[in-house]
Design a protein around this motif. Structure first.
Motif, short mmCIF file in Angstrom:
data_model
loop_
_atom_site.label_atom_id
_atom_site.label_comp_id
_atom_site.label_asym_id
_atom_site.label_seq_id
_atom_site.Cartn_x
_atom_site.Cartn_y
_atom_site.Cartn_z
N UNK A 169 -2.75 -2.69 10.05
CA UNK A 169 -2.26 -3.56 11.12
C UNK A 169 -0.73 -3.51 11.22
N UNK A 170 -0.05 -3.53 10.09
CA UNK A 170 1.40 -3.40 10.11
C UNK A 170 1.81 -2.06 10.71
N UNK A 171 1.07 -1.02 10.37
CA UNK A 171 1.34 0.31 10.92
C UNK A 171 1.23 0.29 12.45
N UNK A 172 0.18 -0.31 12.98
CA UNK A 172 -0.01 -0.38 14.43
C UNK A 172 1.08 -1.23 15.08
N UNK A 173 1.46 -2.32 14.44
CA UNK A 173 2.54 -3.15 14.98
C UNK A 173 3.84 -2.37 15.09
N UNK A 174 4.12 -1.56 14.08
CA UNK A 174 5.34 -0.74 14.11
C UNK A 174 5.27 0.30 15.22
N UNK A 175 4.10 0.90 15.41
CA UNK A 175 3.92 1.85 16.52
C UNK A 175 4.21 1.17 17.85
N UNK A 205 11.20 9.46 5.66
CA UNK A 205 11.14 8.00 5.72
C UNK A 205 9.74 7.58 6.15
N UNK A 206 9.47 6.30 6.03
CA UNK A 206 8.22 5.74 6.53
C UNK A 206 8.47 5.17 7.93
N UNK A 207 7.40 4.86 8.63
CA UNK A 207 7.51 4.33 9.99
C UNK A 207 8.28 3.01 10.00
N UNK A 208 7.96 2.13 9.08
CA UNK A 208 8.60 0.81 9.10
C UNK A 208 10.10 0.88 8.85
N UNK A 209 10.56 1.95 8.21
CA UNK A 209 11.99 2.07 7.91
C UNK A 209 12.83 2.41 9.13
N UNK A 210 12.20 2.90 10.20
CA UNK A 210 12.99 3.26 11.38
C UNK A 210 12.76 2.32 12.56
N UNK A 211 11.94 1.29 12.35
CA UNK A 211 11.60 0.40 13.47
C UNK A 211 12.84 -0.26 14.07
N UNK A 212 13.69 -0.82 13.23
CA UNK A 212 14.84 -1.57 13.74
C UNK A 212 15.76 -0.73 14.62
N UNK A 213 15.91 0.54 14.27
CA UNK A 213 16.84 1.42 14.99
C UNK A 213 16.19 2.15 16.15
N UNK A 214 14.88 2.03 16.32
CA UNK A 214 14.20 2.81 17.37
C UNK A 214 13.29 1.96 18.23
N UNK A 215 13.61 0.70 18.39
CA UNK A 215 12.78 -0.18 19.23
C UNK A 215 12.73 0.36 20.66
N UNK A 216 11.52 0.50 21.19
CA UNK A 216 11.28 0.97 22.56
C UNK A 216 12.04 2.27 22.86
N UNK A 217 11.94 3.22 21.95
CA UNK A 217 12.65 4.49 22.08
C UNK A 217 11.75 5.62 22.57
N UNK A 218 10.47 5.61 22.20
CA UNK A 218 9.63 6.79 22.37
C UNK A 218 8.63 6.65 23.52
N UNK A 219 8.44 7.78 24.22
CA UNK A 219 7.40 7.83 25.25
C UNK A 219 6.02 7.93 24.63
#
Length: 370
Positions: free
Chosen positions: A233-239, A204-218
């Protein structure tokens, strides 16, 4: 990207609205004046503006013209970059890049092949990630210093960096849009039962998992990735969105310089064949200053930027103060983010303030009303 040489799509629409409302009436004032009315779905502005400047805040000024235009609901839904919801219609994946890496998917674990520089880079990037993460914790387990941490490896390829992070004790999710890369990574980790439990791979791409992994990773790791995405910029926003408060973002990439073009593309790809032709596009390279600007404007505080140099004859990397070729960056997500006021109230406040300034010049106001 903000401050870049090209306007975003929203900026283009903004210019289109300006052109459509352009009037030839000239006025003799150097001050910005505004009159605002707020119907249900429309905000009508009458502006007299200064010589144009397109700055990092996307503010545009024009001189000696009266301009009337309409700003629809997008003005009311505007939020600061780090609170803006991600639009699923946007993507960071370049399909041409996918084709390039698909052809090389079976070669990830050939330490003497085209990915040899990435194998060697682990000598720098693994300690860089480990040491910076350990500064954020009070204690750690000997032998498994990253135990208890969740890390997202974006653009993991065949798992060259994912596996070392797993061996340090972290729970790692590796994602890549190339299915063949993920198959290679899954096959390789299956030989190690410990890694098989700590590492998960997803196509998958990063943007595809954003909704399910908000504030998940250290931590989020994007090593040798940002020079391949089509919307940085979208990539950084998703990170930012998938990081926990105080989480770390690690990036390694290539600077956008004449030297990086000469060595990174002409020499490495076309002459020496260190990497396959077409692997990199110089226009996608990003300077440390540009990257830092994008990170900071999206709620990430840059902690470290350090240069990296590769010796093609020895096959080893070393750290350098020179960032003109490759470099590594570490940024932190702030635990306290300002919550912006609703856009309609902020906009109304600005309009009222400008109206107050304009009231001192009744002559200009009369010209604008005409």
């Amino acid at each position: 990207m903000w401050g870049g040489s090209k306007l975003s799509s929203s900026g283009s629409r903004f210019l289109g609205a300006l052109r459509s409302g352009f009037q030839s009436t000239q006025v003799d004032s150097s001050r910005l004046t505004t009159s605002a009315v707020y119907p249900k779905n429309q905000l009508s502005w009458i502006l007299q503006i200064k010589p144009w400047v397109f700055n990092e805040n996307r503010i545009m000024w024009f001189k000696s013209y009266s301009i009337t235009f309409a700003c629809l609901n997008w003005m009311k839904s505007y939020r600061l970059p780090w609170t803006r919801p991600y639009s699923t219609s946007r993507t960071t994946v370049d399909r041409n890049e996918v084709k390039t890496f698909l052809a090389l998917a079976h070669r990830w674990w050939d330490e003497q092949g085209v990915y040899a520089p990435l194998h060697s880079m682990n000598d720098l990037r693994v300690p860089f990630i480990r040491d910076n993460l350990l500064r954020t914790v009070a204690t750690h387990q000997p032998g498994k210093p990253l135990s208890g941490m969740k890390i997202l490896d974006v653009g993991c390829g065949g798992g060259l960096l994912t596996e070392p992070l797993g061996r340090l004790g972290a729970s790692v999710i590796g994602i890549d849009p190339v299915d063949e890369n993920i198959k290679t990574a899954q096959h390789h980790k299956s030989f190690d039962p410990v890694l098989d439990k700590r590492i998960e791979y997803r196509t998958c791409s990063l943007e595809e998992i954003v909704k399910d992994t908000v504030e998940t990773f250290d931590a989020v790791v994007a090593s040798e990735v940002v020079e391949h995405v089509i919307d940085l910029e979208t990539f950084i926003q998703c990170c930012f969105q998938v990081l926990k408060p105080d989480g770390s973002l690690f990036i390694t990439t290539i600077n956008k310089t004449q030297l990086s073009y000469a060595l990174g593309i002409v020499f490495s790809e076309q002459i020496a064949g260190i990497v396959p032709k077409g692997t990199h596009t110089w226009e996608k390279f990003v300077s440390p200053e540009k990257l830092e600007s994008i990170l900071e404007s999206n709620g990430l505080s840059v902690q470290t930027v350090v240069g990296m140099l590769y010796n093609p004859f020895s096959g080893y990397w070393h750290w350098s103060e020179n960032t003109s070729l490759n470099y590594a960056a570490h940024a932190l997500k702030s635990s306290l983010q300002e919550q912006p006021a609703p856009a309609e109230f902020a906009l109304k406040g600005e309009a009222e303030e400008l109206q107050a300034e304009a009231s001192t010049n009744s002559g200009v106001q009369e010209d604008l009303k005409k």
